[in-house]
Design a protein around this motif. Structure first.
Motif, mmCIF file in Angstrom:
data_model
loop_
_atom_site.group_PDB
_atom_site.id
_atom_site.type_symbol
_atom_site.label_atom_id
_atom_site.label_comp_id
_atom_site.label_asym_id
_atom_site.label_seq_id
_atom_site.Cartn_x
_atom_site.Cartn_y
_atom_site.Cartn_z
ATOM 1 N N LEU A 1 -36.503 -72.757 -21.176
ATOM 2 C CA LEU A 1 -36.424 -71.429 -21.780
ATOM 3 C C LEU A 1 -34.989 -71.072 -22.146
ATOM 4 C CD1 LEU A 1 -38.162 -69.058 -22.582
ATOM 5 C CD2 LEU A 1 -38.072 -68.251 -20.237
ATOM 6 N N VAL A 2 -34.045 -71.378 -21.267
ATOM 7 C CA VAL A 2 -32.633 -71.111 -21.565
ATOM 8 C C VAL A 2 -32.191 -71.924 -22.791
ATOM 9 C CG1 VAL A 2 -30.267 -71.433 -20.723
ATOM 10 C CG2 VAL A 2 -31.979 -70.400 -19.235
ATOM 11 N N GLU A 3 -32.637 -73.167 -22.880
ATOM 12 C CA GLU A 3 -32.275 -74.003 -24.028
ATOM 13 C C GLU A 3 -32.895 -73.502 -25.326
ATOM 14 O OE1 GLU A 3 -33.475 -78.031 -23.183
ATOM 15 O OE2 GLU A 3 -32.366 -78.027 -21.279
ATOM 16 N N GLN A 4 -34.185 -73.190 -25.275
ATOM 17 C CA GLN A 4 -34.907 -72.816 -26.493
ATOM 18 C C GLN A 4 -34.729 -71.357 -26.883
ATOM 19 O OE1 GLN A 4 -39.052 -73.855 -26.151
ATOM 20 N NE2 GLN A 4 -38.630 -76.043 -26.027
ATOM 21 N N ARG A 5 -34.617 -70.479 -25.906
ATOM 22 C CA ARG A 5 -34.542 -69.041 -26.178
ATOM 23 C C ARG A 5 -33.484 -68.391 -25.299
ATOM 24 N NH1 ARG A 5 -38.748 -66.298 -28.709
ATOM 25 N NH2 ARG A 5 -37.259 -64.599 -28.564
ATOM 26 N N PRO A 6 -32.218 -68.664 -25.574
ATOM 27 C CA PRO A 6 -31.152 -68.097 -24.735
ATOM 28 C C PRO A 6 -31.109 -66.578 -24.773
ATOM 29 C CG PRO A 6 -30.246 -69.175 -26.684
ATOM 30 C CD PRO A 6 -31.712 -69.489 -26.662
ATOM 31 N N ASP A 7 -31.807 -65.969 -25.717
ATOM 32 C CA ASP A 7 -31.847 -64.513 -25.804
ATOM 33 C C ASP A 7 -32.940 -63.906 -24.919
ATOM 34 O OD1 ASP A 7 -33.860 -65.648 -27.424
ATOM 35 O OD2 ASP A 7 -33.936 -63.864 -28.698
ATOM 36 N N TYR A 8 -33.728 -64.721 -24.245
ATOM 37 C CA TYR A 8 -34.776 -64.226 -23.347
ATOM 38 C C TYR A 8 -34.121 -63.886 -22.013
ATOM 39 C CZ TYR A 8 -39.696 -63.688 -22.059
ATOM 40 O OH TYR A 8 -40.922 -63.183 -21.700
ATOM 41 N N VAL A 9 -33.588 -62.705 -21.948
ATOM 42 C CA VAL A 9 -32.641 -62.296 -20.906
ATOM 43 C C VAL A 9 -33.214 -62.361 -19.490
ATOM 44 C CG1 VAL A 9 -31.169 -60.399 -20.136
ATOM 45 C CG2 VAL A 9 -31.389 -60.875 -22.567
ATOM 46 N N GLY A 10 -34.486 -62.077 -19.330
ATOM 47 C CA GLY A 10 -35.074 -62.065 -17.991
ATOM 48 C C GLY A 10 -34.995 -63.393 -17.264
ATOM 49 N N THR A 11 -34.853 -64.451 -17.997
ATOM 50 C CA THR A 11 -34.791 -65.792 -17.407
ATOM 51 C C THR A 11 -33.605 -65.948 -16.459
ATOM 52 O OG1 THR A 11 -35.693 -66.659 -19.464
ATOM 53 C CG2 THR A 11 -34.689 -68.252 -17.964
ATOM 54 N N TYR A 12 -32.474 -65.413 -16.833
ATOM 55 C CA TYR A 12 -31.228 -65.688 -16.115
ATOM 56 C C TYR A 12 -31.241 -65.177 -14.678
ATOM 57 C CZ TYR A 12 -29.618 -66.942 -20.740
ATOM 58 O OH TYR A 12 -29.491 -67.529 -21.966
ATOM 59 N N TYR A 13 -31.792 -64.006 -14.466
ATOM 60 C CA TYR A 13 -31.857 -63.451 -13.114
ATOM 61 C C TYR A 13 -32.676 -64.375 -12.215
ATOM 62 C CZ TYR A 13 -32.782 -60.269 -9.268
ATOM 63 O OH TYR A 13 -32.874 -59.703 -8.008
ATOM 64 N N HIS A 14 -33.863 -64.746 -12.668
ATOM 65 C CA HIS A 14 -34.756 -65.548 -11.840
ATOM 66 C C HIS A 14 -34.266 -66.981 -11.675
ATOM 67 C CE1 HIS A 14 -37.594 -62.317 -11.449
ATOM 68 N NE2 HIS A 14 -37.419 -62.074 -12.734
ATOM 69 N N LEU A 15 -33.674 -67.536 -12.711
ATOM 70 C CA LEU A 15 -33.100 -68.875 -12.592
ATOM 71 C C LEU A 15 -31.919 -68.859 -11.629
ATOM 72 C CD1 LEU A 15 -32.895 -71.850 -13.340
ATOM 73 C CD2 LEU A 15 -31.700 -71.168 -15.438
ATOM 74 N N GLY A 16 -31.086 -67.838 -11.718
ATOM 75 C CA GLY A 16 -29.970 -67.707 -10.778
ATOM 76 C C GLY A 16 -30.457 -67.585 -9.343
ATOM 77 N N LYS A 17 -31.462 -66.747 -9.129
ATOM 78 C CA LYS A 17 -32.011 -66.578 -7.775
ATOM 79 C C LYS A 17 -32.602 -67.884 -7.257
ATOM 80 C CE LYS A 17 -31.067 -62.371 -6.730
ATOM 81 N NZ LYS A 17 -30.154 -62.107 -5.622
ATOM 82 N N LEU A 18 -33.227 -68.664 -8.144
ATOM 83 C CA LEU A 18 -33.778 -69.948 -7.727
ATOM 84 C C LEU A 18 -32.654 -70.902 -7.316
ATOM 85 C CD1 LEU A 18 -36.191 -71.778 -7.281
ATOM 86 C CD2 LEU A 18 -36.174 -72.303 -9.732
ATOM 87 N N HIS A 19 -31.565 -70.882 -8.051
ATOM 88 C CA HIS A 19 -30.420 -71.712 -7.652
ATOM 89 C C HIS A 19 -29.886 -71.265 -6.293
ATOM 90 C CE1 HIS A 19 -29.713 -74.531 -10.877
ATOM 91 N NE2 HIS A 19 -29.906 -73.570 -11.774
ATOM 92 N N GLU A 20 -29.817 -69.968 -6.073
ATOM 93 C CA GLU A 20 -29.360 -69.484 -4.758
ATOM 94 C C GLU A 20 -30.321 -69.936 -3.665
ATOM 95 O OE1 GLU A 20 -27.353 -65.620 -4.131
ATOM 96 O OE2 GLU A 20 -28.122 -65.159 -6.141
ATOM 97 N N LYS A 21 -31.617 -69.787 -3.925
ATOM 98 C CA LYS A 21 -32.637 -70.137 -2.928
ATOM 99 C C LYS A 21 -32.558 -71.612 -2.554
ATOM 100 C CE LYS A 21 -36.785 -68.746 -3.992
ATOM 101 N NZ LYS A 21 -38.198 -68.642 -4.445
ATOM 102 N N THR A 22 -32.177 -72.447 -3.518
ATOM 103 C CA THR A 22 -32.113 -73.890 -3.263
ATOM 104 C C THR A 22 -30.706 -74.351 -2.888
ATOM 105 O OG1 THR A 22 -31.893 -74.355 -5.630
ATOM 106 C CG2 THR A 22 -34.126 -74.395 -4.700
ATOM 107 N N GLY A 23 -29.816 -73.391 -2.617
ATOM 108 C CA GLY A 23 -28.514 -73.720 -2.066
ATOM 109 C C GLY A 23 -27.412 -74.023 -3.055
ATOM 110 N N ASN A 24 -27.582 -73.676 -4.312
ATOM 111 C CA ASN A 24 -26.556 -73.962 -5.311
ATOM 112 C C ASN A 24 -25.980 -72.649 -5.848
ATOM 113 O OD1 ASN A 24 -24.881 -74.995 -7.256
ATOM 114 N ND2 ASN A 24 -26.420 -76.357 -8.150
ATOM 115 N N LYS A 25 -25.177 -72.015 -5.017
ATOM 116 C CA LYS A 25 -24.624 -70.707 -5.367
ATOM 117 C C LYS A 25 -23.686 -70.780 -6.571
ATOM 118 C CE LYS A 25 -24.108 -67.750 -2.135
ATOM 119 N NZ LYS A 25 -23.731 -66.818 -1.067
ATOM 120 N N GLU A 26 -22.933 -71.871 -6.701
ATOM 121 C CA GLU A 26 -22.023 -72.009 -7.849
ATOM 122 C C GLU A 26 -22.790 -72.024 -9.167
ATOM 123 O OE1 GLU A 26 -19.240 -75.244 -7.563
ATOM 124 O OE2 GLU A 26 -18.736 -74.727 -5.491
ATOM 125 N N LYS A 27 -23.908 -72.728 -9.197
ATOM 126 C CA LYS A 27 -24.723 -72.775 -10.413
ATOM 127 C C LYS A 27 -25.355 -71.404 -10.661
ATOM 128 C CE LYS A 27 -26.617 -74.891 -13.906
ATOM 129 N NZ LYS A 27 -25.859 -75.340 -15.062
#
Length: 111
Positions: free
Chosen positions: A46-72
């Motif tokens: 979704l980020v690749e195809q539709r970078p303007d789909y803003v809601g993606t970033y919050y949830h993708l960021g939270k998923l990175h946090e949940k899986t231990g990748n705070k820098e990402k």
């Protein structure tokens, strides 16, 4: 995860592989089911195809946090802030700023 719902979403995806809502719904469904590999796949698509789909970033960021990748997560939140700013989406911008501050340890309150 409800197999019926997942199967329906996958059918919708076959019919329209670039529909951002379907990609988002699939990512969310897999995330809820703790199938993080598939969740990452669809969020990243979704980020690749539709970078303007803003809601993606919050949830993708939270998923990175949940899986231990705070820098990402921090990187993703910053990308989302730019996307929200570009769309003039102040609500999403505020949520992403809060998530970024929390990831950076800046989510303190005044006494």
């Amino acid at each position: 995860m409800q197999t019926t719902r997942l199967n329906k979403l996958l059918e919708f995806l076959k019919a329209d592989p670039s529909d951002p809502f379907i990609l988002y719904a699939l990512a969310t469904e897999y995330n809820t089911a703790a199938d993080y590999q598939q969740a990452f796949h669809y969020y990243n698509l979704l980020v690749e195809q539709r970078p303007d789909y803003v809601g993606t970033y919050y949830h993708l960021g939270k998923l990175h946090e949940k899986t231990g990748n705070k820098e990402k997560a921090v990187e993703i939140y910053r990308m989302g802030l730019k996307a929200a700013r570009d769309k003039n989406d102040n609500h999403a911008f505020s949520e992403l700023q809060g998530a970024l501050n929390s990831a950076l340890g800046l989510d303190y309150e005044d006494d």
